[in-house]
Design an enzyme around this catalytic site. Structure first.
Site, mmCIF file in Angstrom:
data_model
loop_
_atom_site.group_PDB
_atom_site.id
_atom_site.type_symbol
_atom_site.label_atom_id
_atom_site.label_comp_id
_atom_site.label_asym_id
_atom_site.label_seq_id
_atom_site.Cartn_x
_atom_site.Cartn_y
_atom_site.Cartn_z
ATOM 1 N N ASP A 192 16.751 86.125 33.342
ATOM 2 C CA ASP A 192 16.230 86.158 34.721
ATOM 3 C C ASP A 192 15.392 84.882 34.864
ATOM 4 O OD1 ASP A 192 15.713 87.369 37.241
ATOM 5 O OD2 ASP A 192 13.764 88.041 36.502
ATOM 6 N N CYS A 246 15.986 84.213 41.749
ATOM 7 C CA CYS A 246 15.584 84.653 43.092
ATOM 8 C C CYS A 246 15.632 83.454 44.039
ATOM 9 C CB CYS A 246 14.217 85.322 43.077
ATOM 10 S SG CYS A 246 12.882 84.271 42.513
HETATM 11 N N1 SAM Z 1 12.154 88.921 34.457
HETATM 12 C C1 SAM Z 1 10.813 88.919 35.021
HETATM 13 C C2 SAM Z 1 10.571 90.228 35.725
HETATM 14 O O1 SAM Z 1 11.521 90.822 36.231
HETATM 15 O O2 SAM Z 1 9.418 90.658 35.768
HETATM 16 C C3 SAM Z 1 10.601 87.739 35.942
HETATM 17 C C4 SAM Z 1 10.909 86.440 35.264
HETATM 18 S S1 SAM Z 1 10.442 85.008 36.180
HETATM 19 C C5 SAM Z 1 11.719 84.867 37.302
HETATM 20 C C6 SAM Z 1 10.807 83.751 35.024
HETATM 21 C C7 SAM Z 1 9.884 83.763 33.815
HETATM 22 O O3 SAM Z 1 10.400 82.823 32.879
HETATM 23 C C8 SAM Z 1 8.456 83.331 34.123
HETATM 24 O O4 SAM Z 1 7.570 84.308 33.671
HETATM 25 C C9 SAM Z 1 8.286 82.040 33.308
HETATM 26 O O5 SAM Z 1 6.993 81.873 32.782
HETATM 27 C C10 SAM Z 1 9.309 82.254 32.205
HETATM 28 N N2 SAM Z 1 9.774 81.029 31.523
HETATM 29 C C11 SAM Z 1 9.833 79.759 32.017
HETATM 30 N N3 SAM Z 1 10.341 78.934 31.079
HETATM 31 C C12 SAM Z 1 10.618 79.697 29.997
HETATM 32 C C13 SAM Z 1 11.144 79.405 28.710
HETATM 33 N N4 SAM Z 1 11.494 78.164 28.363
HETATM 34 N N5 SAM Z 1 11.263 80.423 27.832
HETATM 35 C C14 SAM Z 1 10.910 81.687 28.163
HETATM 36 N N6 SAM Z 1 10.394 82.016 29.370
HETATM 37 C C15 SAM Z 1 10.261 81.034 30.273
#
Ligand code: SAM
Length: 319
Positions: A192, A246
């Site tokens: 996601d 999203c």
């Molecule tokens: N899946 C979550 C939910 O439904 O509550 C929402 C996820 S949000 C769209 C994307 C997330 O990816 C953020 O919390 C961000 O900090 C994280 N993120 C960004 N880069 C990342 C990486 N390289 N590895 C892991 N997570 C990462």
């Protein structure tokens, strides 16, 4: 409630240019209308803590108006934004209900999840979908929840605990590295991905859109591809992965999936559809680009008065 004209004035100029260049005018107008008004509240009943019927009784006696949805029996949609009224309920504080947008409930539902599986949630915080998947798995099996941002990870850990989830292990690491460390291991993977959030732009909340720019979209698309490769590497042959964002931006959606299909022969696209949920097919071309016809099987949720814009793709790793 704002007009389309107001939306054109307030949203970043480059975004408006992109929107009307990439999509037919009617669809682009629809996206602006989606941003022009606040979404009504929605929630997911946490089946680990409660059945939906007692929750509905409480909500009715609090004078709240809501409806159920044909595509997800645990979801409730209210007739207006009623966040404050929901947040004071004991059902909220003890994790029987979880406030979640309808579109955000869709990606986990596309995965064939079962009790006992090993699941990877590669971009997990604040845990809306991690906890939804745990409920779908009846708290049996394991979910590795990966999140690079340690502050957001704390929020995830809080949500996991509040909802009574006991099968989640958290790891504050970069998701792009996970595939190499756990190759061919997981039965199901959710990516996601971090994205430009165009599906959640709200005119009454400038922080949803003020940092948008073309460079950021390009940078995110590179990260999304790396995360998706990592998720696919971590997936068992025969396993399923959902990629979701999203945003409505084709550079972060169809173009990312098309690049992955071109780079790897070990994955195939499966139809991403839910009975009872009206969606539109993924695109196979814009004015500038063309993608394989299989991309039609991916799912676009165009912004509507009740749903934020979302994109989902279901992939299977060949055995
Ligand atoms: N899946 C979550 C939910 O439904 O509550 C929402 C996820 S949000 C769209 C994307 C997330 O990816 C953020 O919390 C961000 O900090 C994280 N993120 C960004 N880069 C990342 C990486 N390289 N590895 C892991 N997570 C990462």
């Amino acid at each position: 409630m704002y007009s389309i004209g107001e939306a054109r004035k307030r949203l970043p100029k480059e975004y408006i240019e992109y929107l009307y260049a990439a999509f037919p005018a009617k669809a682009a107008d629809g996206a602006l209308q989606g941003a022009a008004r606040p979404l009504p509240s929605s929630l997911r009943v946490n089946s680990l803590r409660s059945d939906i019927h007692p929750v509905m009784d409480t909500l009715r006696s609090s004078g709240l108006k809501f409806q159920r949805l044909p595509w997800f029996p645990q979801a409730l949609l209210f007739d207006a934004p009623v966040l404050k009224k929901l947040q004071i309920l004991p059902e909220y504080s003890d994790g029987r209900i979880y406030l979640q947008s309808l579109s955000s409930m869709v990606p986990p539902l596309l995965l064939p999840l079962h009790a006992g599986q090993a699941v990877l949630d590669l971009c997990a915080a604040p845990g809306s979908k991690t906890t939804q998947m745990a409920a779908m798995m009846r708290n049996q099996g394991s979910i590795l929840a990966v999140e690079v941002d340690t502050l957001r990870m704390e929020r995830l850990q809080y949500n996991v605990k509040r909802q009574g989830v006991i099968i989640v292990e958290t790891q504050a690491v970069d998701g792009t590295k996970v595939g190499r460390m756990s190759a061919d291991y997981f039965d199901a993977v959710l990516v996601d991905a971090p994205c430009s959030g165009e599906g959640r732009f709200r005119l009454d909340d400038p922080k949803t859109y003020r940092s948008w720019n073309v460079r950021m979209v390009k940078k995110l698309a590179r990260l999304q591809k790396r995360l998706l490769h990592s998720g696919l590497d971590a997936l068992k042959p025969g396993g399923h992965l959902v990629y979701s964002t999203c945003t409505i931006n084709t550079n972060e959606n169809e173009a990312v999936v098309a690049a992955i299909l071109q780079a790897r022969s070990d994955v195939e696209i499966l139809p991403a559809r839910l009975p009872g949920l009206k969606v539109t097919a993924g695109l196979t071309q814009t004015q500038e680009e063309r993608w394989p016809s299989a991309l039609k099987q991916t799912m676009r949720i165009w912004p509507t008065p009740v749903m934020e814009g979302f994109y989902c793709c279901l992939l299977r790793k060949r055995s």
